[in-house]
Every structure is written in structure tokens, then in C-alpha cells.
Design a protein around this motif. Structure first.
Motif, PDB file in Angstrom:
ATOM      1  N   PRO A 143       9.003  -2.643  10.202  1.00 45.73           N
ATOM      2  CA  PRO A 143       8.196  -3.192   9.106  1.00 45.73           C
ATOM      3  C   PRO A 143       8.947  -4.274   8.336  1.00 45.73           C
ATOM      4  O   PRO A 143       8.368  -5.273   7.929  1.00 45.73           O
ATOM      5  CB  PRO A 143       7.918  -1.988   8.206  1.00 45.73           C
ATOM      6  N   GLN A 195       7.619  -7.982   7.710  1.00 48.50           N
ATOM      7  CA  GLN A 195       7.522  -8.561   6.367  1.00 48.50           C
ATOM      8  C   GLN A 195       8.221  -9.909   6.303  1.00 48.50           C
ATOM      9  O   GLN A 195       7.686 -10.879   5.779  1.00 48.50           O
ATOM     10  CB  GLN A 195       8.173  -7.633   5.339  1.00 48.50           C
ATOM     11  N   ARG A 218       2.343  -8.316  -4.873  1.00 48.81           N
ATOM     12  CA  ARG A 218       3.443  -7.374  -4.889  1.00 48.81           C
ATOM     13  C   ARG A 218       4.120  -7.321  -6.252  1.00 48.81           C
ATOM     14  O   ARG A 218       4.349  -6.269  -6.803  1.00 48.81           O
ATOM     15  CB  ARG A 218       4.470  -7.699  -3.811  1.00 48.81           C
ATOM     16  N   PHE A 272      -3.001  -3.015   2.591  1.00 49.71           N
ATOM     17  CA  PHE A 272      -1.734  -2.413   3.013  1.00 49.71           C
ATOM     18  C   PHE A 272      -2.070  -1.050   3.568  1.00 49.71           C
ATOM     19  O   PHE A 272      -2.946  -0.359   3.055  1.00 49.71           O
ATOM     20  CB  PHE A 272      -0.722  -2.333   1.863  1.00 49.71           C
ATOM     21  N   SER A 302       0.502   1.221   5.384  1.00 50.50           N
ATOM     22  CA  SER A 302       1.492   2.258   5.633  1.00 50.50           C
ATOM     23  C   SER A 302       2.801   1.891   4.962  1.00 50.50           C
ATOM     24  O   SER A 302       3.036   0.731   4.625  1.00 50.50           O
ATOM     25  CB  SER A 302       1.706   2.447   7.123  1.00 50.50           C
ATOM     26  N   ASN A 303       3.628   2.883   4.777  1.00 52.02           N
ATOM     27  CA  ASN A 303       4.957   2.661   4.226  1.00 52.02           C
ATOM     28  C   ASN A 303       5.747   3.921   4.525  1.00 52.02           C
ATOM     29  O   ASN A 303       5.704   4.896   3.768  1.00 52.02           O
ATOM     30  CB  ASN A 303       4.859   2.423   2.716  1.00 52.02           C
TER      31      ASN A 303
END
Lengths: 623, 470, 189
Positions: free
Chosen positions: B108, B112, B131, B215, B217-218
Motif C-alpha cells: 500500500p 500511495q 487526508r 478508501f 482498506s488499511n
């Protein structure tokens, strides 16, 4: 007349009457021939069981299997066509959408019935003293309320799963359509038998049926056992079908992590229902045989142990509550993205959390037995495992919160119920730890605190999502929308009333009000709260009445639903018209993206397969 | 998949709107990899995505600076697929820097990175500004969570939720309750604040049709909100286990009370004194060790002010124990807390906590009462063996016939005969009730176990008592 | 369009689906027997019921041998040997009936206790009764495939019913492999 007798339900009932008579007659006849005095109970039990078998024969449940046993072929399930109109819902349909609606109707009927039982005993409980009903009738009513609603929940879950899963995964129907129909129709005579319990003396144990009390309860107890046994088979059969369907019938390109999240919820639910349900059947069978044949499983005078029943019973009945709520939590995850217009957060984690809850759910049953007198060394380990369930559940809550965060919410009725579900289920979940921790449970066990806790979890995990699902997919079923205004009235009346009801229950529980009591001491000061709880319960019932009116009126007068009214990416909305056509997708579709990429310009989830892919179509849909 | 070419060949796709770039790369690639390579080129985003999906190249070379190829959409498609694929990002502007990513190992952070460097397509611009925008919201919401936690906890801890605390065992339990209330207040606030905050602050304004922030997932966040709750529940369980241990502390010389439950009565036996009572007297500040057993079905012993609860099971091998140290003088009630049949709601007895002196006085009084008068003794046996839960002494209708005026009455039996209630009748009615069922009563309701649980002397005392009720 | 090749593929896929269903059914049914097994140890502990060891050994052998013939039958029909399939299936069925006679006829009759005689009786009759019920249904399925086999309905390509019945038979045998030690071998009398 001939047309009347060609309806499956009618021939089923005739079969049930005949089967019951045969059962009773057989035993009464054999005993008479042997010169023995007639005994009511064995005859009634055999009658009830054979009655259910008779119904299944009458409705045509065994017809095709009998044909296959004779070595002949039958038509393929895909070639099955229903009669048009309402009449098909009364017969043996192989169409999963029809069966889904049948499950739904029976579920709502039992919901109304079980709810009415509650209104009766809540009216009695509004004041101290016995005003309207006898102690024994009260005890029967609370047991009936519990079990009738449990069956209603299992049927409602089957309704949602059966109707939606094939549509969501791009299949024409379930893996085993005949088995599907069989599973539904089993629940009909079983429901009749459980209602018969009221008229055969009732039972005084509550829905949990603990011996030794259940071993000496009136005949209604046996009707209860027989009904639950067969309703349990219905649940097992449905679960088996769903698992196979999800594993084997997905559209091209739909790997497991591109399935709609509801399919994961149904998969986890079905794994539990397939396996654990057998244990309530076995435990009830053992009590039934103790009554019929003197087999002393739970009778200390014969060396038996009542605690064994509790272990066997709760080994099912705890995972059962996860069966009740996992689909509803899946509905929440399924609907949120549509209404906040952004992806479901952490799809993989949410999918795995359903399996996690199912797995941990098998390891916690004895938290229902902390005060039972079971082996002391079991209490602490079960406390650890019980509190552990909060972890996968928390993953879902955090995911929902993150999904909602920075979303542009559309507040249609399905969304209101989804939000309500989250809040109510949160409250239910938060009142779990005081019960799951042994020391505080010593105070709370068998009080109204437990009642408040499980009503919150059941409404939050099942009822609210059920309503959300019905408001959302009603147009797909009928082609018309439900009335938004009535829907909002339903929500805004039900939610605060329900919260007042459960907070009231928890309050008196903490202060010392026990469960399952027909009357309470005025000196304890519970009356004002009980009165309020009763009023609140009636308001909840009123809101549901409004829902029922909406349900019926909208079928004829609702606004016609054209196109993708929710702008959902899911195939049943993005591809199919409303109402959904027979056999669903005339052309198979390919999965070309993720299901919940709302906000990602130009992305698609599914696409109708190009015509070159003829050989894929011939293979049938598969993943 | 549809037709697939021979696997040994390399499939390379070049995505760039710049014809010179394309031609140059094609030449280089063919020169490098030679005959076993097929090269195809695309110039727009949709062409690129379509070809990627249908052709599944082994390598995609992307012109990093080309604004007509959307990075976000390409990236999305790239990570979504299953088959192995590499992408090579070539940037002429950034002094010929080349980065190669493998679809299977792309992190990720790398993604990014890819999205956020100079090209700045409108979509990524919005992402970046959102953000920093979010940070402020997290802080506000966080503060609100703490405030609501405090308020909810205040509300719950100042409301009297529990009955008065009247036992030593209640103290650690109530402390655990307090801890749980704090946890509940916090968790409730955490979820509700963030949801309500978002619903209000990010609400759809009239005329706005745009979607929510994209957005999905994290993983680090997921891991954090798995580990923290896991630690919390382990901590709570540990504290719970300690609390349980504290409620089970055993004093060396407790007062022994045997509690016998039956449908629908309680009997309290004090073996140290030879007393049997229908009221449970307890001296304050002394631990009582209750031995619990049932005569028939499962019952449960519970005095809410004492907090602790324990089920009573039938069977000699299933006797259970409960230790209670009352700390507050007063009159309480024990009520059955496990569904046990018709009169479960009414199955209660007084529990009276007194000073040690008053307790001794009571004991002496009980011993005296048992002594002389058969009728007084009989009254005692009737209370402690469940007779009074179905037979009234004052004429009130109940489950069984009232004892008032019973002796000497004429009764019609099921078989049509008439009998006068005398000593023999009453004796039979107690030890063998099914042999003489009265006309308007139901067989099998009167327990058939009294012939074993009552001695003949006790039965004689009971009959003597009944005779006094005219 | 449906070519012979695609029809075969489609049918093979369907049988694969049916296979998953069959094994899920076994998983579910196994829980019943697991519950009974747990109950036996909970109630009887390290004691076992007074039973005829010789008789137990005989019925167990009969059942195990029947499984051998069941497997033979399945192999034979998959090789197209219809006559041998019929014979093997018939033998399996007969052995199954012998098992039932041995347990329900003899063991139940000879046991020194009845179902109402304590937990010993309760568990023994419940376990053997539930198992015998499954053997009986197995015999019924065998009768069905026997009859259809005689009529020539099965071929190497098309004998799913035989595979299903055979697996069910092995499943029921497997249950007994757990029940036999639990009732006859483990613990003291």
C-alpha cells in the motif's frame, strides 16, 4: 374443488391429518391389542411426528426422490416453471425466489404470533398480582414466545439467504432446488405442531426445556420437542444447500474475495447451522425418551445428570445466536456502501470476522451455565473465550464506522434501519461483558438484565436488518416500492420504544427482578418500570403493524420501481429488472471489479459476458 | 480465460499517448527480448484497462508522466487481478528513473507513493487534500468521545443501578461492575460519536450528488483495532478471574446452613443446632457456608443484595456450596431464580440478618418451640416441607384443599364413595395420595415422596396441626 | 450451445456439486454421534456396560466385512461389471441385516439391563438404537441401488447413486468403529 385439492399446502394439511391419525391409531391400536390401558403421550408423540411426515408426503416433497429411487428420470430443476400468480406460493415450487418469499411469509406469521404471546404476558406483567391469565398459562406463553420467535428468526434468515444468495453470486438457482423446497415445507407442519403445544397442556420450562422439570412437564412439552426437532432439520437442510451453492455456483470471475459480503455472512452462518443444530435435536430426543421409555439420562435417581442436558443444549444454542445475527450483520455490511456511496472498509477482514465469530462461538457455551453447579474449573476458561468474541465483532463495528466516515449518506428507510441496527446491536453487545464475566453474572444470571441484553442483540442483529432488507429488496421481489413515509413512521416509532423497553428490562434486572416470573412483589418497586416496559412493547408492536400494512398495500399500490432505484453495483440491481425474472440471469455475467468500489469513477463490478463466451455458458455458472 | 497463447512467449504492453516514447520503447524491448516477445501498445486509459484485462500481459510499461493514462484507475486494475503481472514505470521527466512493481508484492505504501508524486491528476489532488482535512476531524471526534464517555459514565455511576450491598462477596463484584460501566461508556461513545459526527459533518448538502471518500482498506489500522481489543478482553477476563476468586474466599469456621429447595418452598437446616426453619437467620459479619440441594427440579438460590447466586440440583452426588458473609443487618428475601414450574414466581423465603446476640436468641427460641406441642411442631413441618405452598390454613383456595375445617369434613372420592376426614384419611393422603383421590382434584399433583421425606412422628404432628384449624 | 462434450462437463460438475453436498451431510450427521459419544463418557465415566463380548466381536466383524463388499461393489460397477456389482451389493445388504439382527435381536434381548435401567441402559440403547436406525436406512438405500443395478441403470460413467450409497455405508461403519470400543472395550465393567 379439484383446483383447491391441487394446491400443495392443502394436500399437505390433509397428509398431516392422516399421518397424525395413523400415529395415534397405531399406538392406541397396538396397546389395545396387547390388552394394555391406552397411554396418551406415546400416541401423541408418534402422531405428531407421523403427521409431519404425512404433510411432507402430501405436499409432494418425496415425489421426485421416489421417482429416482425407482430408477426413472425427472425433469431438470432448471426446466421447472411455476404457475403464474399468487397460487405458486402455496405449492411446491423449486424456484429459490418463490421459496425465499414462502420462508418470509411463514417467518412474519410466526413473528406476529410469537409477538402476540408477548403482548399478552406483558399486559399481565404491567401490574403486580395476576389479572388476566393463570400461572400455568403464563409459563406456557413465555416458552412459546421464545421458541416461536426463534423459529421465526431461523425462517427469516432462510428467507433472506435463499432469495438473495443466488442473485448475488450470479446463479440461476440454488445447488439443490428440490432439497430447498423440502427444507422450507418441513417448517410448516413443524409450526403447526408447536402451536399444538398450547392446546395439549402447555409446558412450564421456558424455551430451554431443562430437565428434570421438562421430564415431568405436561404433554405440551413433547409437542414442543417434536416441533423443534423437525424445524431443526429444516435449518440444517437449508444450511447445507447454501454452503454448496456458495462454493460451487458463483459467476465467472467471482473469486471468494469478490463475492458480495452477505455471501460470506451466509457461509459462516450455514457452517454453524449445519453442525451445531444436531445437538439440540439430540438433547431434546434424550429428554423425550426419558419421558417415554424411562431412559435416565438426566435423572439423578437413575444415575443421570441434569447438567449433561445443559451442556448438550447450549452447545447448539449458543452458536445458534450467532446464526441469528451473522446474516443481519452481513446485511448491514452489504447495505452501508450503497447508501454512503463509498466502499465497505476492510472487506477481507469483515469476511474473515464472520468466520471468526462462528469459530469462537463454538467455544463459549458454558457461559449460560456459570451458576448451574457445573465443574468449577470450567468457569474461568469459558469467561476468557466468551469475552474473546468481542474481537471479531469489534472488527465489524470499526469497519462500519470507517465505512460511514466521510460518506455522503442517503437516508432512505433501509438506511435508517441499518443505522438503527448498528446502534441497537452495539448496546446489546456492550451489555454482554457483564454477563460474560463470571462474578457479575452471578448477580445477573436469570434476571431481566439478560432479557434486555438478548432483545437488544436480537433486534440489532436480526430484526432491524431484516426490516432494512425487506424495504431494500421488496421492489426486486414485487416490482413496487414500499411507502417511504410509513417506513419512516415504522422506524421512528419502533426505535425509541424498543430502547425504552430494553433499558427498562435491564434496569429492573439489575435491581433484582428475576426472569420467567408471572408475578412480582410490589415491595421490590418494579411495577412502574414494568408498566412502562409494557407500554413500550405495545408501541413496538404498533410500529410493526404499520409495517405489515405497508407490506400489503404496497404490493398493489406501491410506486413502480423502474431500473436501479438504489444505484447499487450489485448484479441483481445493475443487471436485472424488477421484479426479478424466473431463473434470474438469462445471460451469465463476468466479474470485472470489486463489489463496493463506489466513488471509483469508471469502475464496474459485473458485466454481461460477451457473446463469444458461448462455451463458458454451456459449462453452467461456476467460479 | 479465453484462448491463451503459448506460455513461453513474453507479452509486453506499452501504455503511452506519446508516439515517440512508444516507438522507442518498442524498439528497445524487441531488441532486448527478441523473437519470443509480443508487444502491443495503447494510448488511452480505457484502451489500457481493456487490453490489460483481456490480454493479461506479463509486463506493462507505463509512461509515468502521461496525463491521459489515469494512475488511479490503472493501479486499481493492476492490484485487482490474479495472474502474475509486473509494471514498469518509466519517467522521462524524473531523469529517466525506472521503477518496477510486481502485482503480487505491491505494498500500500508503494501504491500511495505511485499516486502521490508530481503527476497530480484531479482525483489524487482531492485525495491529498482530504487526508489533511481528515486529521482535524479525528481530533475533534476524539475529544467528543472522551467527553461523552465521561458523561455516560457519570450518568450510569450516579444512578442507583444495583440493590444495596449487603454482603462481603458483593464488594468485589460491585467494583467489577464499576469497571465494566467505564468500558461500556467508552466503547459506546467511541462508535456513536464517530458515526453521528460523520453523519452531521459530512452530510450531503442540497444539490450535492457526489460519492463518499474513496478508501477501502488499511491493514495496519485493522491490526491495531484487533490487538487493542484483544488485550482489553484478556485484561478484563483476568480481572474477572481475580474477582471471582475473591467471592469464593473460604473462612475456616463458617456457620453451616443446609438449604433444601423443592417445588415451591425453601427449607433451612442448621445441623450445628438441630434446627429446621422456613426462615434463614444469619448472624452479621460471619461467613455462612450454604450446602444446596433440591428435592425435585433445578432451583436457584439468590438474594440480590448478596449478589451471588447458585443453582440447586437434585441428587445426592450433586450437592453444591455457596459462601455468603452478610454485612448489613436487615430483612431480605431469597427468591428462586431458576424456572421451576407453576409457582416459581412465588417461591420465596425471608432471609434475616441479625447481630450475633439476636441470632443466639433466635436459636434458643427455635429449640424451645420444637420441644413440646405437637401442633406447633406440625406447623413447623408444614412450613418447611412445602405443604403451605399448596394448602392454605385460612380457607383461601389454592392448588390443594385448604386445611381449615378439613378435619371431620365429608369428602367424595373419585370412585363415588364418601369418607369422613379422620387421622387415617390424612395419613393416607400424605403418604400415598394417589390411592384416594378426591372427586374434583387432579391425581399426581400432590408429591408422592413424603412417605420417604417425613417421619411418622412428623406426620402425626402435622395431623395434630390440621386438627387445630377449624 | 450444448455439445456432447459440454453436456458431459456439465454433468460431471453437477456430480461434483452433489459430492460436496453428501460430505456436508456426513459432517452434520457426525455431530449426532459425537454428542452421544460425549454423553456416554460424561455419564458413565470409566465404567462400561455389562455386554457379551463375543457377540460384540461378531457383529463388528460382520459390519466391517460388509464394508469390504460395499467397496467391491462400487469398484465393480465403475468397471462396468454389472453382475458382480449386484452380487456384492446383495452380500453387503445381507450382512447389514445380519448386523441388525445381531444387535437389535440378540444383543438387546440378551443384555442384563433394559433402557430404563440406569444410565448404563439409557446410553447403550440410545447409541446402538441410533446407529441401528442408520444401518437400517443404509439397507434401504442398498435395496434401491440393488434394484436399479439389476435393471441395468448404472454404468461406469453414471453411477453416482452407488457412490453415494457406498459412502453412506462406510460412514455408518465408521461410526461403529468409534461406538464399539466406547461400549465394549474402554473402561471397567
Amino acid at each position: 374443488m379439484k383446483k383447491f385439492l391441487s394446491i400443495g399446502f392443502v394436500t399437505g394439511i390433509i397428509g398431516q391429518i392422516i399421518g397424525t391419525a395413523v400415529g395415534i391409531g397405531l399406538l392406541a391400536g397396538i396397546r389395545a391389542l396387547m390388552g394394555l390401558a391406552p397411554k396418551a403421550e406415546p400416541a401423541a408423540v408418534l402422531g405428531a411426528a407421523l403427521g409431519i411426515v404425512g404433510f411432507m408426503i402430501g405436499v409432494g416433497g418425496f415425489r421426485d426422490w421416489f421417482t429416482w429411487a425407482k430408477g426413472e428420470d425427472t425433469f431438470e430443476a432448471e426446466e421447472f416453471h411455476d404457475q403464474p400468480g399468487i397460487i405458486r406460493y402455496w405449492g411446491y415450487s423449486l424456484d429459490h425466489k418463490v421459496i425465499g418469499v414462502q420462508y418470509g411469509i411463514l417467518s412474519l406469521l410466526l413473528m406476529a404470533l410469537g409477538g402476540t404471546f408477548a403482548l399478552i404476558f406483558r399486559a399481565e406483567l404491567a401490574q403486580t398480582g395476576m389479572q388476566f391469565i393463570s400461572l400455568d398459562f403464563f409459563n406456557t406463553l413465555i416458552g412459546m414466545h421464545g421458541m416461536v420467535l426463534i423459529i421465526s428468526i431461523l425462517l427469516g434468515i432462510s428467507a433472506m439467504s435463499n432469495y438473495l444468495v443466488p442473485l448475488l453470486i450470479g446463479a440461476k438457482d440454488m445447488a439443490f432446488p428440490r432439497l430447498n423446497a423440502f427444507g422450507f415445507w418441513l417448517a410448516v407442519p413443524a409450526s403447526i405442531v408447536i402451536v399444538a403445544a398450547i392446546f395439549t397442556g402447555g409446558f412450564d420450562t421456558g424455551w430451554t426445556g431443562y430437565p428434570p422439570l421438562s421430564a415431568r412437564a405436561p404433554l405440551g412439552m413433547q409437542m414442543f420437542f417434536v416441533a423443534v426437532f423437525f424445524a431443526g432439520w429444516s435449518s440444517i437442510i437449508g444450511a447445507l444447500n447454501l454452503i454448496v451453492t456458495i462454493l460451487r455456483m458463483r459467476a465467472q470471475g467471482m473469486n471468494m474475495f469478490r463475492m458480495p459480503i452477505f455471501a460470506w455472512a451466509v457461509l459462516a452462518t450455514s457452517l454453524i447451522a449445519l453442525t451445531a443444530t444436531q445437538l439440540i435435536g439430540t438433547s431434546f430426543q434424550m429428554v423425550s425418551f426419558q419421558r417415554l421409555f424411562g431412559m435416565g439420562f438426566f435423572d439423578p435417581a437413575k444415575g443421570g445428570n441434569p447438567l449433561l442436558f445443559q451442556h448438550l443444549f447450549w452447545f447448539y444454542s449458543h452458536p445458534a445466536v450467532y446464526v441469528f445475527i451473522l446474516p443481519g450483520l452481513g446485511i448491514i455490511s452489504e447495505l452501508l456502501p450503497v447508501f454512503v456511496r463509498k466502499p465497505l472498509f476492510g472487506y477481507k477482514w469483515v469476511a474473515m470476522s464472520s468466520l471468526g465469530i462462528a469459530l469462537v462461538g463454538f467455544m463459549v457455551w458454558a457461559h449460560h451455565m456459570f451458576t448451574s453447579g457445573m465443574e468449577e474449573y470450567l468457569r474461568v476458561p469459558f469467561m476468557y473465550s466468551t469475552l474473546l468474541v468481542a474481537v471479531p465483532t469489534g472488527i465489524k463495528f470499526f469497519s462500519w464506522t470507517a465505512t460511514i466516515w466521510q460518506g455522503r449518506m442517503r437516508f432512505a428507510t433501509p438506511m435508517l434501519f441499518t443505522l438503527g441496527a448498528i446502534i441497537v446491536f452495539l448496546l446489546g453487545g456492550l451489555t454482554g461483558p457483564p454477563l460474560g464475566t463470571v462474578a457479575t453474572d452471578l448477580h445477573l444470571h436469570d434476571t431481566y438484565f439478560v432479557v434486555g441484553h438478548f432483545h437488544d442483540t436480537l433486534f440489532g442483529g436480526y430484526m432491524f436488518p431484516l426490516f432494512a432488507a425487506i424495504y431494500f429488496w421488496y421492489p426486486k421481489i414485487t416490482g413496487r416500492r414500499m411507502n417511504e413515509t410509513l417506513g419512516k413512521i415504522h422506524f421512528y416509532l419502533m426505535t425509541p420504544s424498543f430502547l425504552v423497553m430494553t433499558f427498562g428490562q435491564m434496569a429492573v434486572g439489575l435491581l433484582g427482578m428475576r426472569r420467567r416470573i408471572a408475578d412480582y412483589d410490589p415491595a421490590q418497586g418494579f411495577q412502574p418500570t414494568n408498566f412502562i416496559v409494557t407500554i413500550a412493547a405495545f408501541l413496538v408492536a404498533l410500529s410493526i403493524l404499520i409495517f405489515f400494512i405497508n407490506l400489503f398495500v404496497s404490493a398493489k399500490k406501491g410506486e413502480v420501481a423502474k431500473g436501479n432505484i438504489w444505484e447499487s453495483r450489485s448484479p441483481e440491481w445493475s443487471i436485472l429488472p424488477s421484479p426479478a425474472p424466473e431463473h434470474n440471469y438469462a445471460q451469465p455475467f463476468n466479474v470485472v471489479g470489486d463489489p463496493y468500489d463506489y466513488g471509483l469513477k469508471g469502475s464496474k463490478f459485473v458485466e454481461i459476458a460477451p457473446l463469444q463466451a458461448v462455451d463458458q455458458k454451456a459449462r453452467g455458472t461456476h467460479g | 480465460m479465453s484462448d491463451s497463447p503459448a506460455p513461453a512467449e513474453n507479452k509486453i504492453m506499452i501504455a503511452s499517448a506519446n508516439p515517440l516514447f512508444r516507438k522507442g520503447l518498442e524498439k528497445m524491448v524487441l531488441g532486448r527480448y527478441g523473437k519470443s516477445t509480443i508487444v502491443r501498445a495503447t494510448t488511452t486509459t480505457s484502451e489500457t484497462l481493456e487490453l490489460m484485462e483481456s490480454w493479461q500481459p506479463d509486463l506493462v510499461i507505463v509512461d509515468y508522466d502521461d496525463k491521459s493514462i489515469s494512475r488511479a484507475e490503472f493501479l486499481h486494475q493492476f492490484v485487482a487481478g490474479d495472474l502474475p503481472m509486473k509494471v514498469m514505470l518509466v519517467s522521462l521527466q524524473a531523469s529517466g528513473a525506472v521503477v518496477v512493481y510486481d502485482r503480487r508484492t505491491l505494498t500500500p505504501a508503494q501504491a500511495q507513493d505511485w499516486l502521490s508524486t508530481p503527476q497530480l491528476a484531479p482525483q489524487t489532488e482531492a485525495l491529498i487534500s482530504r487526508r489533511s482535512f481528515s486529521m482535524k476531524h479525528f481530533v475533534f471526534a476524539g475529544v467528543l468521545v472522551l467527553v461523552l464517555t465521561f458523561l455516560v459514565d457519570l450518568l450510569l455511576s450516579t444512578t442507583r443501578l444495583l440493590p444495596v450491598q449487603a454482603s462481603l462477596q458483593a464488594q468485589p463484584i460491585d467494583r467489577l461492575f464499576d469497571l465494566e460501566i467505564i468500558a461500556i461508556s467508552f466503547l459506546f461513545s467511541l462508535i456513536v460519536v464517530f458515526i453521528v459526527y460523520s453523519l452531521i459533518v459530512f452530510r450531503r448538502k442540497p444539490g450535492q450528488e457526489e460519492d463518499g471518500a474513496y478508501f477501502k482498506s488499511n491493514n495496519p489500522l485493522e491490526i491495531i483495532w484487533t490487538i487493542i481489543p484483544l488485550s482489553a478482553v484478556i485484561g478484563l477476563s483476568y480481572f474477572g478471574a481475580i474477582t471471582l476468586g475473591q467471592t469464593r474466599q473460604a473462612d475456616p469456621a463458617p456457620l453451616e446452613i443446609k438449604v433444601v429447595a423443592g417445588q415451591w418452598f425453601w427449607r433451612f437446616e442448621y445441623p450445628e443446632y438441630g434446627i429446621v426453619s422456613d426462615k434463614m437467620y444469619m448472624p452479621v459479619d460471619q461467613q455462612a457456608k450454604l450446602t444446596l440441594t433440591s428435592m425435585d427440579v433445578i432451583h436457584s438460590f439468590w438474594v440480590p443484595e448478596f449478589r451471588v447466586k447458585q443453582d440447586l440440583l437434585p441428587g445426592e452426588n450433586l450437592v453444591r456450596e455457596l459462601r455468603i458473609t452478610p454485612t448489613l443487618i436487615g430483612e431480605y428475601k431469597v427468591r428462586c431464580a431458576e424456572m421451576c414450574g407453576t409457582s416459581h414466581a412465588y417461591m420465596e423465603s425471608p432471609v434475616i440478618v441479625v447481630s450475633q446476640t439476636d441470632f443466639d436468641t433466635w436459636v434458643q427460641g427455635e429449640l424451645a418451640a420444637i420441644g413440646t406441642d405437637p401442633a406447633a411442631r406440625g406447623e413447623r413441618w408444614a412450613s418447611t416441607n412445602g405443604c403451605r405452598s399448596c394448602h392454605s390454613v385460612d380457607g383461601t383456595t389454592s392448588v390443594g384443599p385448604t386445611w381449615r375445617g378439613l378435619f371431620g369434613k365429608t369428602v367424595e372420592l373419585m370412585d363415588g364413595s364418601f369418607v369422613v376426614v379422620d387421622d387415617d384419611y390424612l395419613y393416607t393422603a400424605i403418604v400415598s395420595p394417589n390411592t384416594q383421590v378426591a372427586k374434583d382434584s387432579i391425581p399426581n399433583v400432590m408429591p408422592q415422596t413424603y412417605k420417604d421425606s417425613l417421619s411418622d412422628d412428623q406426620i402425626a404432628d402435622i395431623i395434630a396441626f390440621i386438627k387445630t384449624l377449624q | 450451445m450444448n455439445t456432447p462434450a459440454t453436456t458431459l462437463e456439465k454433468r460431471a460438475y453437477k456430480i461434483g456439486t452433489a459430492r460436496v453436498g453428501l460430505w456436508l451431510f456426513f459432517l452434520s450427521d457426525a455431530f449426532v454421534f459425537a454428542a452421544l459419544l460425549v454423553s456416554r463418557f460424561y455419564l458413565l465415566g470409566d465404567k462400561r456396560p455389562h455386554l457379551e463380548q463375543g457377540l460384540g466381536l461378531i457383529v463388528t466383524s460382520v459390519l466391517l466385512i460388509s464394508s469390504f463388499f460395499m467397496n467391491r461393489a462400487e469398484v465393480q460397477i465403475s468397471q462396468g461389471n454389472r453382475k458382480a456389482f449386484v452380487t456384492s451389493t446383495l452380500i453387503t445388504m445381507l450382512l447389514g441385516i445380519v448386523f441388525l439382527v445381531g444387535v437389535v435381536g440378540f444383543e438387546w434381548g440378551l443384555a442384563p439391563f433394559g433402557p430404563a435401567d440406569g444410565v448404563e441402559g439409557a446410553m447403550f440403547y440410545m447409541m446402538t438404537g441410533m446407529h441401528a436406525f442408520h444401518v437400517l436406512t443404509g439397507v434401504v438405500f442398498l435395496f434401491i441401488i440393488l434394484r436399479n443395478g439389476i435393471k441395468g441403470r448404472y454404468s461406469p460413467e453414471k453411477h453416482w447413486a452407488v457412490e453415494a450409497a457406498a459412502n453412506y455405508w462406510h460412514f455408518v461403519d465408521l461410526i461403529w468403529i468409534f461406538f464399539y470400543p466406547a461400549l465394549y472395550l474402554i473402561g471397567t465393567v
